[in-house]
Design an enzyme around this catalytic site. Structure first.
Site, short mmCIF file in Angstrom:
data_model
loop_
_atom_site.label_atom_id
_atom_site.label_comp_id
_atom_site.label_asym_id
_atom_site.label_seq_id
_atom_site.Cartn_x
_atom_site.Cartn_y
_atom_site.Cartn_z
N HIS A 81 19.33 -19.30 -56.34
CA HIS A 81 20.54 -19.61 -57.12
C HIS A 81 20.24 -20.03 -58.55
O HIS A 81 19.29 -20.77 -58.78
CB HIS A 81 21.32 -20.74 -56.43
CG HIS A 81 21.58 -20.48 -54.98
ND1 HIS A 81 20.98 -21.18 -53.96
CD2 HIS A 81 22.37 -19.55 -54.38
CE1 HIS A 81 21.39 -20.71 -52.79
NE2 HIS A 81 22.23 -19.72 -53.02
N ASP A 86 3.98 -24.96 -55.20
CA ASP A 86 4.84 -24.25 -56.11
C ASP A 86 4.20 -22.86 -56.33
O ASP A 86 3.01 -22.70 -56.10
CB ASP A 86 4.89 -25.04 -57.42
CG ASP A 86 6.12 -24.75 -58.24
OD1 ASP A 86 6.93 -23.90 -57.84
OD2 ASP A 86 6.26 -25.40 -59.29
N ARG A 114 18.07 -25.69 -54.65
CA ARG A 114 17.29 -25.60 -55.88
C ARG A 114 16.56 -26.92 -56.13
O ARG A 114 17.16 -27.99 -56.18
CB ARG A 114 18.22 -25.27 -57.07
CG ARG A 114 17.49 -25.11 -58.39
CD ARG A 114 18.44 -24.72 -59.53
NE ARG A 114 17.84 -24.97 -60.82
CZ ARG A 114 16.93 -24.16 -61.40
NH1 ARG A 114 16.57 -23.04 -60.80
NH2 ARG A 114 16.41 -24.47 -62.56
N ASP A 127 5.09 -20.15 -59.27
CA ASP A 127 4.84 -19.78 -60.67
C ASP A 127 4.15 -20.91 -61.42
O ASP A 127 4.65 -22.03 -61.48
CB ASP A 127 6.15 -19.41 -61.36
CG ASP A 127 6.81 -18.18 -60.73
OD1 ASP A 127 6.09 -17.34 -60.19
OD2 ASP A 127 8.05 -18.10 -60.78
N THR A 153 9.72 -22.17 -53.88
CA THR A 153 9.89 -21.74 -55.27
C THR A 153 11.36 -21.53 -55.64
O THR A 153 12.12 -21.00 -54.82
CB THR A 153 9.04 -20.46 -55.53
OG1 THR A 153 9.25 -20.01 -56.86
CG2 THR A 153 9.39 -19.33 -54.57
N ASN A 154 11.71 -21.98 -56.84
CA ASN A 154 13.02 -21.65 -57.40
C ASN A 154 12.94 -20.26 -58.02
O ASN A 154 12.05 -20.01 -58.84
CB ASN A 154 13.41 -22.63 -58.52
CG ASN A 154 13.80 -24.00 -58.02
OD1 ASN A 154 14.09 -24.19 -56.84
ND2 ASN A 154 13.83 -24.97 -58.92
N GLN A 155 13.84 -19.37 -57.65
CA GLN A 155 13.86 -18.03 -58.25
C GLN A 155 15.26 -17.72 -58.78
O GLN A 155 15.96 -16.83 -58.27
CB GLN A 155 13.38 -16.99 -57.24
CG GLN A 155 11.91 -17.13 -56.86
CD GLN A 155 10.97 -16.94 -58.07
OE1 GLN A 155 11.27 -16.17 -58.97
NE2 GLN A 155 9.86 -17.68 -58.10
N ARG A 212 20.64 -14.53 -61.26
CA ARG A 212 21.06 -14.04 -62.58
C ARG A 212 20.97 -12.53 -62.67
O ARG A 212 21.30 -11.96 -63.72
CB ARG A 212 20.18 -14.65 -63.67
CG ARG A 212 20.35 -16.13 -63.86
CD ARG A 212 19.67 -16.57 -65.17
NE ARG A 212 19.74 -18.01 -65.32
CZ ARG A 212 18.66 -18.80 -65.28
NH1 ARG A 212 17.46 -18.29 -65.11
NH2 ARG A 212 18.81 -20.09 -65.43
#
Ligand SMILES: [Zn+2]
Length: 191
Positions: free
Chosen positions: A92, A7, A101, A9, A51-53, A58
């Site tokens: 997303h 991961d 995600r 962050d 990683t989810n960003q 947004r």
């Protein structure tokens, strides 16, 4: 095949109050994390980031800024003698209900395909529950580091809610890598 999926962050870099970072200036390594990646590299591991960003989707930052964040990450890794082979990310927000995600398994399935690995060969390492749940979905071995979103979680006793069964816990990435490399079987004795 030695592949660690990290991961980003909270595992590799520190996170702000918001739980994410939106600029290269804000990127700051977790203590000992860069050196831990270098140790894995020296021991022959591929290290990949997933990683989810959602901040991208947004509009909190754009792809140019994300690339700048990753350029800084690569530079700081290189300065520590470390290398990340690839970065896979989901851009997303949750309401788009994409398959990439995390805790969805699509990013990890892509990584397994890229490296010609089976899910059970992957070691999935992270500080957030969704990362480990995605790992569980592909049958990976799971390691929680108690930094970032999991800072302050106990490393022993009952598994906190949401963590997949079999998840092992370590105080941080450096402690985990020490344990992981210590498990490497010694070379076979000469006949
Ligand atoms: Zn996605």
């Amino acid at each position: 095949m030695k592949i660690a999926i990290l991961d980003r962050d909270g595992t590799l870099n520190q996170i702000g109050e918001e739980g994410f970072i939106a600029s290269a200036e804000a990127w700051k390594a977790q203590p000992g994390a860069l050196e831990a990646v270098a140790q894995l590299n020296r021991a022959g591991w591929h290290v990949v980031v997933a990683t989810n960003q959602p901040g991208l989707g947004r509009g909190l930052f754009d792809v140019t800024e994300l690339n700048a964040i990753h350029a800084r990450m690569h530079r700081e890794l290189a300065a520590a003698g470390a290398r990340i082979d690839a970065i896979f990310y989901c851009p997303h927000p949750p309401d788009e209900e994409c398959s990439c995600r995390k805790p969805g398994p699509a990013l990890f399935a892509q990584i397994a395909e890229r490296f010609g690995a089976e899910g059970h060969q992957l070691r999935v390492i992270g500080s957030c529950v969704a990362h480990l749940q995605a790992g569980a979905a592909v049958g990976a071995r799971l390691f929680l580091v108690c930094t970032g979103a999991s800072a302050g979680l106990p490393v022993d006793g009952d598994l906190p809610a949401g963590l997949p069964p079999g998840t092992r816990r370590f105080p941080d990435l450096a402690a985990l890598v020490d344990a992981l490399l210590g498990e490497t079987p010694p070379p076979a004795p000469r006949p």
